[in-house]
Design a protein around this motif. Structure first.
Motif, PDB file in Angstrom:
ATOM      1  N   ARG A 103       3.176   6.247  -6.714  1.00 34.33           N
ATOM      2  CA  ARG A 103       1.899   6.699  -7.746  1.00 34.33           C
ATOM      3  C   ARG A 103       1.915   8.418  -7.530  1.00 34.33           C
ATOM      4  O   ARG A 103       1.581   8.972  -8.451  1.00 34.33           O
ATOM      5  CB  ARG A 103       0.729   6.137  -7.156  1.00 34.33           C
ATOM      6  CG  ARG A 103      -0.400   6.478  -8.179  1.00 34.33           C
ATOM      7  CD  ARG A 103      -0.367   6.308  -9.571  1.00 34.33           C
ATOM      8  NE  ARG A 103      -1.336   6.599 -10.225  1.00 34.33           N
ATOM      9  CZ  ARG A 103      -1.778   7.801 -10.825  1.00 34.33           C
ATOM     10  NH1 ARG A 103      -0.811   8.719 -10.575  1.00 34.33           N
ATOM     11  NH2 ARG A 103      -2.757   8.278 -11.526  1.00 34.33           N
ATOM     12  N   PHE A 104       2.025   8.880  -6.447  1.00 34.59           N
ATOM     13  CA  PHE A 104       1.916  10.213  -6.029  1.00 34.59           C
ATOM     14  C   PHE A 104       3.069  10.750  -5.404  1.00 34.59           C
ATOM     15  O   PHE A 104       2.914  11.479  -4.475  1.00 34.59           O
ATOM     16  CB  PHE A 104       0.577  10.401  -4.963  1.00 34.59           C
ATOM     17  CG  PHE A 104      -0.786   9.645  -5.350  1.00 34.59           C
ATOM     18  CD1 PHE A 104      -1.705  10.563  -6.429  1.00 34.59           C
ATOM     19  CD2 PHE A 104      -0.913   8.383  -4.991  1.00 34.59           C
ATOM     20  CE1 PHE A 104      -2.656   9.986  -7.050  1.00 34.59           C
ATOM     21  CE2 PHE A 104      -2.398   7.977  -5.449  1.00 34.59           C
ATOM     22  CZ  PHE A 104      -3.007   8.929  -6.277  1.00 34.59           C
ATOM     23  N   VAL A 153       1.120   3.883  -3.010  1.00 31.79           N
ATOM     24  CA  VAL A 153       0.784   5.359  -3.090  1.00 31.79           C
ATOM     25  C   VAL A 153       1.998   6.213  -3.170  1.00 31.79           C
ATOM     26  O   VAL A 153       1.990   7.092  -3.757  1.00 31.79           O
ATOM     27  CB  VAL A 153       0.136   5.446  -1.657  1.00 31.79           C
ATOM     28  CG1 VAL A 153      -0.093   7.079  -1.521  1.00 31.79           C
ATOM     29  CG2 VAL A 153      -1.184   4.610  -1.456  1.00 31.79           C
ATOM     30  N   ALA A 178       0.826  -1.197   0.080  1.00 33.76           N
ATOM     31  CA  ALA A 178       0.073   0.081   0.190  1.00 33.76           C
ATOM     32  C   ALA A 178       0.880   1.291  -0.100  1.00 33.76           C
ATOM     33  O   ALA A 178       0.672   2.014  -0.656  1.00 33.76           O
ATOM     34  CB  ALA A 178      -1.050  -0.003   1.230  1.00 33.76           C
ATOM     35  N   LEU A 205       6.582  10.192  -0.154  1.00 36.78           N
ATOM     36  CA  LEU A 205       5.532  10.961   0.422  1.00 36.78           C
ATOM     37  C   LEU A 205       5.762  12.202   1.235  1.00 36.78           C
ATOM     38  O   LEU A 205       5.255  13.026   1.214  1.00 36.78           O
ATOM     39  CB  LEU A 205       4.441   9.972   0.874  1.00 36.78           C
ATOM     40  CG  LEU A 205       3.665   8.750   0.336  1.00 36.78           C
ATOM     41  CD1 LEU A 205       2.932   8.137   1.212  1.00 36.78           C
ATOM     42  CD2 LEU A 205       2.925   9.579  -0.745  1.00 36.78           C
TER      43      LEU A 205
END
Length: 725
Positions: A43-44, A40, A36, A223
């Motif tokens: 992807r971001f 994420v 997960a 992130l």
């Protein structure tokens, strides 16, 4: 059965039991969590930020003025360089050049391209070399957007016409992905672990644990970059550090687990013992690495703060994996940890108590005896050798890589060489001057003339005033290249004497890529001592708390400084002086990349403290049992030599694989850290530690406010389980 008392209940013991008994739940949670976070994060992911010019430096202020008052100058550009043996006016050559320009003009990411046939200033007097600028309309143009442009220029070369496409975006577009480097590092670590453990199952656990932790850590890093920006090399550095420490931490725990099984413990008890002993040391060691990395915040450079936090996140995840995911894996393997063994003769196990007989002494014990018989000689020779290795660091120069130090088959390097030959090496090191003015009729002729007359300046452009009449700018090109010391001296001369003399009350700021790199290097040089002081102070406090000795903590700090200094010296000799540079994958002699030494120090200081913890905790355990420093050091080396050697070999293998990668800066940090770990695991641990501890004797255990610990009779008396590794 083992005669050792079962580990006391505590937070780590409870955690180990939970992860062991609920291993399916823990493993599933890790797998789902890592997938997960990785999805994420990748992807971001936040965009990389490679602008090191922030702050209040001249280059930062010049850039701020240009961004505010010259918006039309914003955006990246590429430089097309052409060299024709027959001259650019030959009909066949001209047709080829115009075809390439027409092709580049058709891409959606490029703006209007001016042909060198339309502007005589873009061609040399002999008409054999030409250049032109390719504006990029999209400031966020990706690597995939620019790569077709580079390929189009490469394909057009030939038949006596050499072409190259330069510029930051072109350089990044043709830089290949890291490729097999990390894979080679993992393979080398697997071989070392297989030799150390003699079992495929035992070999696989540290690697799988580390890889899962790194994947999750890098996902989090991407992130976190939304909050704390970081440059594009952060992921590579974090992967190097995470892979090294992740495998090492799991190695220490698996080693302790195997020892407990050998002593007769059942798998669950062995897991709890491994986590409450080696796991405790792993948490301490990892915390030391994190604190050392966060010492980069003392540099006051926002992007290096991003690197520090990003790498720290990866190390934190590897620590958590070592004390949660690894116990779950041990629950699945149980006594099958030694399955699929390497055929070899069974070695005799060292007795944990009592003086070993001469025939049973290990090589590490025999070596320690040699050093302890002549401790002063060993200390002087080892210290002198490290100082000799460190000596080249006194001449270290710092800069950021440019096209001139890239591999010679790159289009960006070819472009640089063509332009340097035709228009001078300083064309790749433009100096951008910017100042505030009060009208569109502002007169900067006096400033321009004075800069033009300065020795070392090759060419100066005419000044331009912004449309709002509030700022003016012009450019100057030095006679020397981006990496030349003379260019740095010229920038300082212009700032310190020329501009203040002619600018009057108006401040003229000197900026541009070259000046920005110079300012970054100056900031690093001035703040590096502060960062070193912060890292040493915090690490000393932690080590004193663990080993309960001021003397040993100070010894560790001095020895770590010696090993890091030696790594700096070797790095300068290879990278800057060019000794063996080409053999190790460095295209040319170059200054050390500015961020490399300040990144190396906290990482290496933290890693060196890791080995110090694993060795000294064993030495202290034996000292508190026997009261004999010499015997304690000998026994400590014998107990930890194999695991520390394996851990260091893994680190060296992982770090040196960076030499297979394409990034010259990452190559530098990998090389420097490999040298430091090699020195630390050999000269420091095998020579200086036993020699200096022999010289200090009882003073090794000095701590204000208490007496040196006395020997006790129990097999493990005087030290808690958590201190033994």
């Amino acid at each position: 059965m083992s005669t050792e008392a079962p580990p006391k209940d505590g937070a780590l013991a409870g955690l180990a039991r939970f992860c062991y008994r609920r291993r399916r739940l823990v493993l599933m949670a890790w797998i789902l969590g890592v997938l997960a976070v990785a999805f994420v994060g990748f992807r971001f992911a936040a965009a990389s930020d490679n602008d090191f010019t922030g702050g209040t430096t001249d280059s930062a202020r010049a850039q701020a003025l240009i961004e505010k008052h010259f918006p039309e100058q914003q955006g990246d550009t590429l430089t097309l360089a052409v060299k024709a043996d027959k001259g650019i006016d030959d009909p066949a050559v001209r047709a080829k050049i115009e075809k390439v320009i027409s092709t580049l003009d058709t891409f959606t990411v490029t703006g209007p391209v001016i042909s060198p046939y339309q502007d005589a200033t873009l061609v040399t007097k002999d008409r054999h070399i030409a250049r032109t600028t390719i504006p990029l309309t999209n400031k966020e143009a990706s690597k995939s957007d620019v790569k077709p442009l580079v390929d189009a220029v490469k394909d057009a070369s030939g038949d006596g016409v050499l072409m190259g496409l330069g510029g930051d975006k072109a350089e990044k577009a043709e830089t290949p992905k890291p490729g097999p480097a990390e894979g080679v590092g993992v393979l080398a670590a697997a071989v070392i672990l297989f030799i150390a453990f003699g079992s495929l199952v035992a070999m696989g656990l540290p690697i799988v644990t580390a890889l899962m932790a790194i994947l999750g850590g890098i996902g989090l890093l991407k992130l976190v970059a939304h909050v704390v920006p970081s440059p594009d090399f952060t992921v590579l550095v974090a992967a190097l550090i995470g892979l090294g420490v992740g495998i090492d931490y799991a190695l220490f725990i698996v080693t302790r687990y195997k020892d407990s099984l050998h002593d007769g413990d059942d798998p669950e008890t062995a897991t709890v013992k491994a986590i409450t002993t080696a796991g405790h040391a792993v948490l301490f060691a990892g915390t030391t690495v994190v604190i050392a990395l966060l010492g980069l915040v003392a540099m006051g450079q926002r992007l290096m703060t991003g690197v520090a936090i990003g790498a720290s996140v990866t190390v934190l995840v590897t620590m958590i994996a070592a004390v949660t995911l690894l116990p779950a894996f041990l629950g699945f393997t149980g006594r099958k940890i030694n399955s699929l063994r390497l055929p070899r003769r069974r070695s005799r196990r060292l007795e944990s108590a009592g003086a070993p007989s001469r025939e049973r002494r290990t090589p590490a014990e025999r070596w320690a005896g040699v050093v302890q018989r002549r401790p002063l000689v060993a200390t002087v020779l080892a210290g002198a050798g490290l100082l000799v290795l460190a000596a080249p660091a006194l001449s270290m120069r710092l800069s950021l890589p440019d096209a001139s130090v890239q591999p010679h088959d790159r289009s960006s390097y070819i472009s640089h060489q063509i332009v340097s030959e035709g228009f001078g090496p300083g064309y790749g090191a433009p100096m951008v001057f910017a100042t505030q003015v009060d009208s569109t009729n502002a007169d900067l002729r006096r400033v321009v003339d004075k800069v033009r007359a300065t020795e070392g300046v090759a060419y100066v452009t005419q000044p331009r005033v912004s449309k709002d009449g509030q700022a003016a700018t012009f450019m100057a090109f030095p006679e020397t290249g981006f990496q030349d010391q003379a260019t740095t001296d010229l920038v300082h001369k212009l700032r310190d004497s020329v501009l203040p003399e002619v600018s009057g009350g108006d401040r003229v700021f000197l900026g541009g890529p070259n000046a920005g790199a110079i300012d970054f290097a100056a900031q690093t040089s001035s703040r590096l001592p502060w960062m070193i002081g912060v890292v040493i102070a915090l690490s000393l406090l932690l080590l004193i708390g663990l080993v309960r000795s001021v003397t040993i903590a100070l010894q560790a700090a001095v020895m770590n400084l010696l090993s890091i200094g030696a790594a700096y010296g070797v790095l300068v000799a290879i990278v800057q002086w060019g000794w063996l540079g080409s053999a190790l994958g460095f295209p040319a002699a170059m200054p050390v990349t500015t961020w490399v030494p300040m990144m190396m120090f906290p990482v290496l200081f933290g890693l060196s403290m890791d080995y110090e913890v694993f060795l000294i905790s064993r030495v202290r355990e034996e000292y508190e049992r026997t009261g004999d420093t010499r015997r304690a050091v000998t026994s400590g080396l014998a107990r930890t030599a194999k695991v520390i050697t394996a851990a260091a070999a893994i680190m060296i293998a992982v770090f040196t694989t960076s030499l297979l990668g394409p990034d010259v800066a990452v190559k530098q940090i990998g090389l420097g850290m490999a040298v430091a770990v090699l020195v630390d695991a050999t000269v420091i641990r095998m020579v200086l530690v036993p020699a200096v501890m022999e010289l200090c004797g009882q003073a090794n255990w000095w701590m204000p406010g208490r007496r040196a610990p006395k020997a006790t009779s129990g097999p493990h008396a005087g030290v808690g389980e958590e201190a033994r590794v």
